[in-house]
Design an enzyme around this catalytic site. Structure first.
Site, PDB file in Angstrom:
ATOM      1  N   ASN A   7       0.866  -1.182   0.000  1.00 44.42           N
ATOM      2  CA  ASN A   7       0.000   0.000   0.000  1.00 44.42           C
ATOM      3  C   ASN A   7       0.901   1.230   0.000  1.00 44.42           C
ATOM      4  O   ASN A   7       1.490   1.578   1.027  1.00 44.42           O
ATOM      5  CB  ASN A   7      -0.921  -0.008   1.216  1.00 44.42           C
ATOM      6  N   ARG A  58      -1.965  -1.911  -4.071  1.00 45.83           N
ATOM      7  CA  ARG A  58      -3.065  -0.953  -4.127  1.00 45.83           C
ATOM      8  C   ARG A  58      -2.676   0.136  -5.123  1.00 45.83           C
ATOM      9  O   ARG A  58      -1.652   0.794  -4.980  1.00 45.83           O
ATOM     10  CB  ARG A  58      -3.317  -0.323  -2.761  1.00 45.83           C
ATOM     11  N   HIS A 147     -11.520   5.154  -2.700  1.00 44.44           N
ATOM     12  CA  HIS A 147     -11.663   4.364  -1.460  1.00 44.44           C
ATOM     13  C   HIS A 147     -12.417   3.053  -1.711  1.00 44.44           C
ATOM     14  O   HIS A 147     -12.995   2.477  -0.796  1.00 44.44           O
ATOM     15  CB  HIS A 147     -12.405   5.161  -0.364  1.00 44.44           C
ATOM     16  N   ARG A 204      -8.625  18.406   2.566  1.00 46.81           N
ATOM     17  CA  ARG A 204      -9.304  18.632   1.290  1.00 46.81           C
ATOM     18  C   ARG A 204     -10.645  19.318   1.524  1.00 46.81           C
ATOM     19  O   ARG A 204     -11.331  19.046   2.496  1.00 46.81           O
ATOM     20  CB  ARG A 204      -9.528  17.320   0.546  1.00 46.81           C
ATOM     21  N   GLU A 346      -8.314  -2.863   3.928  1.00 46.48           N
ATOM     22  CA  GLU A 346      -7.983  -2.847   2.503  1.00 46.48           C
ATOM     23  C   GLU A 346      -7.073  -4.018   2.149  1.00 46.48           C
ATOM     24  O   GLU A 346      -7.136  -4.538   1.029  1.00 46.48           O
ATOM     25  CB  GLU A 346      -7.299  -1.531   2.138  1.00 46.48           C
TER      26      GLU A 346
END
Length: 359
Positions: A7, A58, A147, A204, A346
């Protein structure tokens, strides 16, 4: 099959080895500087790990072409480089991780698993922007969603847990997004062409009027590069309260800090409104899932978000909410909608993708 899950984050390369039952055998993180991995540190880490049969990466963006996990070869890596313009902050890091692992583990099969893949089959009305046809056709402008690995795992876990077919997943972390999942399929999500759309996040902005960007550039004289940087790094909780840490912002709010109060209010207002839009996309909701760093660890955010969704049947039990550790159900007695907290995995979703490709 033992799978090494890779990742690639903004400042580190996270590695974990999962066995065939998805148990983590070992894990570590390696610091990265300017998208260059320290090969010596990588070799040292892998030397401590058990041997692996495959590698799963990923990758943030699969564009319109990669809608499922895919085995990596020179052609696929070349296409991923061409997609870099769609995710300039993330794709180079993933590609650097792919290159580094290929050098250190030559001959070990590798598979790319995409954050966009879970949302790749959104209904046309959900993924289409009302913009000129040339933008949509030639430039690939559409809502991609992100995501996806986290949303896919959390939704499947919720179905195993509650048997629900209409699930709203709230992935709340430094980045944040919602998804509407119907019978295991994503039918709407809050992030769009980029990860900037949707919820207020740590740094963000979430959704803003596109006319604001035009006005700042054309009338206020702010350079497009500066606007882009500000929306990505200097907005969200940082822009509102001066801190990207939700825990710190909540503590300041409790102490009477006005900026923190406004920041939490804006965060929750957007979260409730967009969660309700996910319910609308599903025609109702059976289970609400909280996951991600904030979703898993912030009882106040879960409680206040749940209270704001009482009109759709959500109810959060105060004692269960405060006491949950890792995973747990926090549904209040009598609530029509079940509410659960799921630990983000994940790595499990990536390992599943590897096995689906390699058999």
């Amino acid at each position: 099959m033992r799978v090494l899950v890779v990742n690639a984050g903004s400042s580190s390369l996270k590695l974990s080895v999962l066995d065939s039952e998805d148990a983590v055998l070992d894990e570590c993180a390696i610091a990265v500087e300017r998208d260059v991995w320290d090969r010596a540190a990588l070799e040292e880490a892998l030397g401590r790990f058990p041997s692996v049969d495959a590698v799963g990466h990923r990758v943030v963006h699969g564009g319109r072409e990669f809608v499922d996990p895919v085995r990596l070869d020179a052609r696929v890596v070349g296409r991923l480089r061409e997609l870099g313009a769609l995710a300039p902050l993330h794709q180079p890091k993933s590609l650097a991780g792919i290159e580094a692992l290929e050098q250190v583990l030559p001959g070990v099969p590798a598979v790319a698993c995409f954050d966009t893949a879970f949302h790749a089959r959104l209904p046309v009305e959900a993924h289409t922007y009302a913009v000129p046809e040339r933008w949509r056709g030639e430039f690939g402008v559409r809502r991609y969603g992100f995501h996806g690995l986290s949303h896919a795992y959390a939704a499947r876990r919720a179905v195993e847990w509650t048997g629900a077919q209409r699930v709203v997943v709230a992935h709340l972390g430094a980045g944040a997004s919602l998804s509407a999942v119907l019978e295991g399929r994503s039918v709407d999500t809050t992030m769009g062409f980029t990860p900037l759309e949707g919820l207020v996040m740590a740094t963000r902005s979430g959704s803003v009027d596109p006319g604001l960007v035009l006005w700042l550039n054309q009338h206020a004289g702010v350079a497009m590069a500066d606007i882009g940087w500000a929306l990505e790094h200097d907005s969200g909780l940082v822009g509102l309260a001066g801190s990207a840490d939700m825990r710190a912002v909540l503590e300041r709010e409790a102490a009477g800090d006005e900026a923190a109060r406004v920041a939490v209010g804006v965060y929750l207002h957007r979260l409730r409104a967009l969660a309700a839009s996910m319910v609308a996309a599903l025609g109702g909701v059976d289970t609400l899932v909280f996951t991600g760093g904030v979703g898993e660890r912030s009882a106040p955010i879960r409680a206040r978000a749940g209270a704001g969704l009482g009109f759709v049947g959500v109810g959060v039990d105060e004692a269960l909410n405060e006491g949950v550790e890792g995973e747990g159900e926090i549904t209040a007695a009598g609530a029509r909608v079940r509410t659960v907290v799921v630990h983000a995995r994940e790595d499990v979703e990536i390992a599943r993708g590897v096995r689906s490709v390699l058999g």
